[in-house]
Design a protein around this motif. Structure first.
Motif, mmCIF file in Angstrom:
data_model
loop_
_atom_site.group_PDB
_atom_site.id
_atom_site.type_symbol
_atom_site.label_atom_id
_atom_site.label_comp_id
_atom_site.label_asym_id
_atom_site.label_seq_id
_atom_site.Cartn_x
_atom_site.Cartn_y
_atom_site.Cartn_z
ATOM 1 N N LEU A 26 61.336 23.888 49.822
ATOM 2 C CA LEU A 26 62.639 24.434 50.197
ATOM 3 C C LEU A 26 62.900 25.743 49.477
ATOM 4 O O LEU A 26 63.434 26.677 50.029
ATOM 5 C CB LEU A 26 63.751 23.445 49.867
ATOM 6 N N GLY A 27 62.547 25.734 48.203
ATOM 7 C CA GLY A 27 62.672 26.940 47.403
ATOM 8 C C GLY A 27 64.071 27.507 47.385
ATOM 9 O O GLY A 27 65.060 26.809 47.270
ATOM 10 N N PRO B 94 62.913 29.501 39.502
ATOM 11 C CA PRO B 94 62.539 30.865 39.854
ATOM 12 C C PRO B 94 61.026 31.023 39.961
ATOM 13 O O PRO B 94 60.270 30.131 39.574
ATOM 14 C CB PRO B 94 63.059 31.658 38.654
ATOM 15 N N GLY B 95 60.621 32.166 40.458
ATOM 16 C CA GLY B 95 59.214 32.545 40.377
ATOM 17 C C GLY B 95 58.388 32.115 41.563
ATOM 18 O O GLY B 95 58.887 31.694 42.610
ATOM 19 N N SER B 96 57.078 32.216 41.392
ATOM 20 C CA SER B 96 56.132 31.941 42.459
ATOM 21 C C SER B 96 56.089 30.447 42.787
ATOM 22 O O SER B 96 56.566 29.620 42.020
ATOM 23 C CB SER B 96 54.740 32.381 42.018
ATOM 24 N N ARG B 98 53.566 28.578 42.681
ATOM 25 C CA ARG B 98 52.772 27.864 41.700
ATOM 26 C C ARG B 98 53.610 27.549 40.465
ATOM 27 O O ARG B 98 53.558 26.451 39.920
ATOM 28 C CB ARG B 98 51.541 28.683 41.316
ATOM 29 N N ARG B 99 54.410 28.540 40.062
ATOM 30 C CA ARG B 99 55.261 28.302 38.893
ATOM 31 C C ARG B 99 56.271 27.203 39.195
ATOM 32 O O ARG B 99 56.534 26.342 38.357
ATOM 33 C CB ARG B 99 55.994 29.606 38.525
ATOM 34 N N ARG B 100 56.824 27.222 40.403
ATOM 35 C CA ARG B 100 57.799 26.187 40.773
ATOM 36 C C ARG B 100 57.149 24.818 40.807
ATOM 37 O O ARG B 100 57.742 23.813 40.389
ATOM 38 C CB ARG B 100 58.409 26.501 42.144
ATOM 39 N N LEU B 101 55.921 24.766 41.291
ATOM 40 C CA LEU B 101 55.213 23.490 41.344
ATOM 41 C C LEU B 101 55.036 22.924 39.942
ATOM 42 O O LEU B 101 55.224 21.729 39.690
ATOM 43 C CB LEU B 101 53.850 23.656 42.026
ATOM 44 N N TYR B 123 69.054 25.199 35.495
ATOM 45 C CA TYR B 123 67.608 25.296 35.313
ATOM 46 C C TYR B 123 67.225 25.235 33.837
ATOM 47 O O TYR B 123 66.294 24.518 33.469
ATOM 48 C CB TYR B 123 67.131 26.603 35.954
ATOM 49 N N GLY B 124 67.947 25.976 33.010
ATOM 50 C CA GLY B 124 67.613 26.019 31.585
ATOM 51 C C GLY B 124 67.694 24.649 30.941
ATOM 52 O O GLY B 124 66.803 24.255 30.185
#
Lengths: 101, 216
Positions: A26-27, B94-96, B98-101, B123-124
């Motif tokens: 979803l991002g 945030p981010g790519s 891969r980073r989210r994964l 998020y923090g």
């Protein structure tokens, strides 16, 4: 490959998918209003379910034990507007004390 | 407030709970050894699955002679709740891809619940609690493998601290009728399903049932 390693790798793969599902697929897409409303209700529902499961959940059975007494103590602490740490320590201490008896 | 201080907030929020992942991690390590999983498999599982109830269930099943299939099914059912949790925090990473994964692996009940404390998922806080717990969980597992049990987490009532935490985090939500209704419905469904459904199903069913209640 041993049964243990099959379990570790399979569970690991599925868990990575489960936890990554939202952020990866979803991002940053903005959720439609209905989905947002859903998320708002999800937290209290999930938390309530977690409370019940962790307070009285057993092996496919309801188990009433010292945990429930601990949760009751936590409830009292919450009514008295105690800070979070005090609430949790009250619960742990109550359960621990009852187990000593 | 900048990201670094939110991360620190997360770590601070998680600190009072720190004994729990450490002690339960060690308990898992001990169980995994008893179950014949081997130390490396146990640590890898803690590092990659990072989910207490699923890991304990899988190890217990292996320990009692159940097969890999049963262990996998039990663990997957128990972790199913991470799907709605993950969807709820989909937009905060945030981010790519891969980073989210990678970072989304820090989602556990405690990091998710504490991150949602302010009303919007932070998020923090999620990452702060998540990193702290991950280090303690994996470290605890390693200790359990090498040293054995640190102490019995139930002897000091740590298992009661979790429902207390979730109760404390639930209460602030109960100010709206909608949230109160959702919580009561979820609690009732969970209670009803625990005796009749495999572990993991009650929580998912209870959470999803609230979707139906939203048809208004």
């Amino acid at each position: 490959m041993s049964a243990a390693w099959i379990v570790v790798l399979a569970v690991g793969a599925v868990t990575v998918l489960f936890k990554g599902a939202g952020p990866v697929f979803l991002g940053r897409r903005v959720l439609p209003p209905r989905a947002l409303a859903l998320v708002e209700v999800l937290a209290p529902a999930m938390l309530a379910a977690l409370v019940v499961t962790q307070a009285v959940g057993g092996d496919e059975a309801i188990v009433l034990d010292e945990r429930l007494a601990g949760v009751a103590a936590a409830g009292v602490a919450l009514l008295l507007r105690a800070p979070l740490v005090v609430v949790m320590v009250s619960a742990a201490a109550t359960a621990a004390l009852l187990r000593l008896l | 407030m900048d990201q670094e201080s939110r991360f620190r907030d997360g770590v601070v929020a998680g600190l009072p709970l720190a004994l729990a992942p450490l002690a339960f991690g060690a308990a898992f390590g001990v169980l995994a050894i008893d179950a014949g999983m081997g130390g490396l498999a146990a640590v890898v599982m803690s590092a990659t699955t990072f989910a207490g109830s699923a890991q304990f269930a899988a190890a217990s099943i292996l320990d009692s002679g159940g097969g890999a299939a049963a262990a996998v099914v039990a663990a997957v059912l128990l972790n199913a709740r991470y799907v709605p949790q993950s969807l709820a925090v989909a937009s905060i990473f945030p981010g790519s891809k891969r980073r989210r994964l990678v970072e989304s692996q820090l989602i556990v009940d405690e990091s998710w619940a504490l991150a949602g404390r302010s009303g919007r998922f932070d998020y923090g806080v999620l990452v702060g609690v998540g990193v702290l717990f991950w280090l303690l969980w994996v470290g605890g597992t390693a200790i359990g493998i090498v040293v054995g049990d640190l102490f019995d987490p139930e002897a000091i009532g740590l298992d009661a601290a979790f429902p207390a935490l979730f109760l404390a985090l639930l209460v602030p939500y109960l100010r709206t009728r909608r949230a109160l209704g959702a919580a009561l419905l979820a609690a009732a469904i969970t209670l009803a399903l625990i005796p009749v459904a495999p572990a993991g199903i009650p929580i998912v069913a209870a959470s999803l049932a609230c979707l139906l209640g939203l048809r208004r």
